[in-house]
Design a protein around this motif. Structure first.
Motif, PDB file in Angstrom:
ATOM      1  N   TYR A  56       0.832  -1.196   0.000  1.00  0.00           N
ATOM      2  CA  TYR A  56       0.000   0.000   0.000  1.00  0.00           C
ATOM      3  C   TYR A  56       0.868   1.246   0.000  1.00  0.00           C
ATOM      4  CZ  TYR A  56      -2.779   3.804   1.895  1.00  0.00           C
ATOM      5  OH  TYR A  56      -3.377   5.019   2.097  1.00  0.00           O
ATOM      6  N   THR A  58       0.535   5.837  -0.676  1.00  0.00           N
ATOM      7  CA  THR A  58      -0.260   7.022  -0.963  1.00  0.00           C
ATOM      8  C   THR A  58       0.502   7.886  -1.950  1.00  0.00           C
ATOM      9  OG1 THR A  58      -1.110   6.970   1.290  1.00  0.00           O
ATOM     10  CG2 THR A  58      -1.424   9.001   0.065  1.00  0.00           C
ATOM     11  N   ARG A  60       0.385  11.662  -4.178  1.00  0.00           N
ATOM     12  CA  ARG A  60      -0.239  12.987  -4.171  1.00  0.00           C
ATOM     13  C   ARG A  60       0.251  13.798  -5.355  1.00  0.00           C
ATOM     14  NH1 ARG A  60       0.820  11.999   1.241  1.00  0.00           N
ATOM     15  NH2 ARG A  60      -1.058  11.971   2.521  1.00  0.00           N
ATOM     16  N   VAL A  65      -5.355  13.047  -4.038  1.00  0.00           N
ATOM     17  CA  VAL A  65      -4.717  12.064  -3.159  1.00  0.00           C
ATOM     18  C   VAL A  65      -5.176  10.681  -3.602  1.00  0.00           C
ATOM     19  CG1 VAL A  65      -4.463  11.236  -0.804  1.00  0.00           C
ATOM     20  CG2 VAL A  65      -4.697  13.677  -1.239  1.00  0.00           C
ATOM     21  N   ARG A  67      -4.928   6.523  -2.945  1.00  0.00           N
ATOM     22  CA  ARG A  67      -4.538   5.385  -2.097  1.00  0.00           C
ATOM     23  C   ARG A  67      -4.430   4.173  -3.018  1.00  0.00           C
ATOM     24  NH1 ARG A  67      -8.161   4.513   2.722  1.00  0.00           N
ATOM     25  NH2 ARG A  67      -9.705   4.148   1.119  1.00  0.00           N
ATOM     26  N   TRP A  69      -3.114   0.144  -3.865  1.00  0.00           N
ATOM     27  CA  TRP A  69      -2.715  -1.203  -3.455  1.00  0.00           C
ATOM     28  C   TRP A  69      -2.201  -1.933  -4.683  1.00  0.00           C
ATOM     29  CZ3 TRP A  69      -6.838   1.330  -1.408  1.00  0.00           C
ATOM     30  CH2 TRP A  69      -6.914   1.409  -0.015  1.00  0.00           C
ATOM     31  N   CYS A 114      -7.117   1.155  -6.709  1.00  0.00           N
ATOM     32  CA  CYS A 114      -6.812   2.520  -6.294  1.00  0.00           C
ATOM     33  C   CYS A 114      -8.095   3.285  -6.013  1.00  0.00           C
ATOM     34  CB  CYS A 114      -6.035   3.191  -7.424  1.00  0.00           C
ATOM     35  SG  CYS A 114      -5.706   4.911  -7.140  1.00  0.00           S
ATOM     36  N   THR A 115      -8.063   4.110  -4.972  1.00  0.00           N
ATOM     37  CA  THR A 115      -9.115   5.098  -4.747  1.00  0.00           C
ATOM     38  C   THR A 115      -8.453   6.459  -4.775  1.00  0.00           C
ATOM     39  OG1 THR A 115      -8.862   4.990  -2.354  1.00  0.00           O
ATOM     40  CG2 THR A 115     -10.495   3.536  -3.335  1.00  0.00           C
ATOM     41  N   GLY A 131       1.593   7.090  -6.455  1.00  0.00           N
ATOM     42  CA  GLY A 131       1.240   5.995  -5.546  1.00  0.00           C
ATOM     43  C   GLY A 131       1.697   4.646  -6.052  1.00  0.00           C
ATOM     44  N   ALA A 135       4.278   2.197  -4.156  1.00  0.00           N
ATOM     45  CA  ALA A 135       3.843   0.846  -3.811  1.00  0.00           C
ATOM     46  C   ALA A 135       4.757  -0.209  -4.428  1.00  0.00           C
ATOM     47  CB  ALA A 135       2.399   0.632  -4.256  1.00  0.00           C
TER      48      ALA A 135
END
Length: 179
Positions: A56, A58, A60, A65, A67, A69, A114-115, A131, A135
């Motif tokens: 995981y 993050t 930016r 933003v 998130r 995985w 991803c969100t 991100g 990851a």
């Protein structure tokens, strides 16, 4: 001395500067350079994975933003519950997201869930790329030098400049009329 006599001119030797290191122009040069720097006494990092075998991170960019995985798979990328082709319709944004996989030679080897919130589509694509890069380094720490050299791990700190009072926008003044 008279005007007709000339003094002998001694030639000064021209000192040649050392050749500056050339920048990596191709993907292969970038990888070779990253592997060479990685071998220079860097401590071995441990992979960071959860119980499901995912990493995981993050990402930016501007106000966005993401998130992210990452886990081994067939290369499926899901953003906010939608396939990447539906969420990012513009090919440039899809290309931006797949860049970390192409640089690391891991294309279609990882599934991404991803969100992403905030900002516009371009900022969101940049946040997802940041991100994914982070990851990947958590999942495979040996990819860090390659992604670092490509500039994918650096957070792009450029944001919109705030509006100032007495101005129409951040820098634009109101129209001035002399008469």
């Amino acid at each position: 001395m008279s005007d007709t006599e000339q003094t002998p001119v001694t030639e000064t030797p021209v000192v040649q500067a050392e050749a500056a290191p050339q920048t990596a122009h191709s993907l292969a040069d970038l990888k070779d350079l990253a592997v060479a720097t990685a071998a220079a006494d860097t401590p071995k990092r441990e992979p960071k994975r959860d119980a499901l075998g995912r990493s995981y991170a993050t990402g930016r960019r501007k106000d966005a933003v993401a998130r992210v995985w990452v886990k081994p798979g067939k290369g499926e990328i899901t953003i906010n519950g939608k396939p990447v082709g539906v969420y990012f319709a513009r090919p440039v944004l899809r290309m931006l997201i797949t860049q970390p996989f192409l640089v690391a030679d891991r294309y279609n080897q990882f599934d991404v869930y991803c969100t992403v919130t905030g900002g516009g589509l371009s900022g969101q694509a940049g946040a997802v790329r940041h991100g994914i890069s982070r990851a990947l380094t958590y999942y495979e720490p040996e990819l860090r030098p390659i992604l670092k050299m490509a500039g994918f791990l650096t957070r792009d700190s450029r944001v919109v400049e705030r509006k100032k009072y007495g101005k129409a926008k951040a820098r634009r003044s109101f129209q001035f009329s002399k008469r």
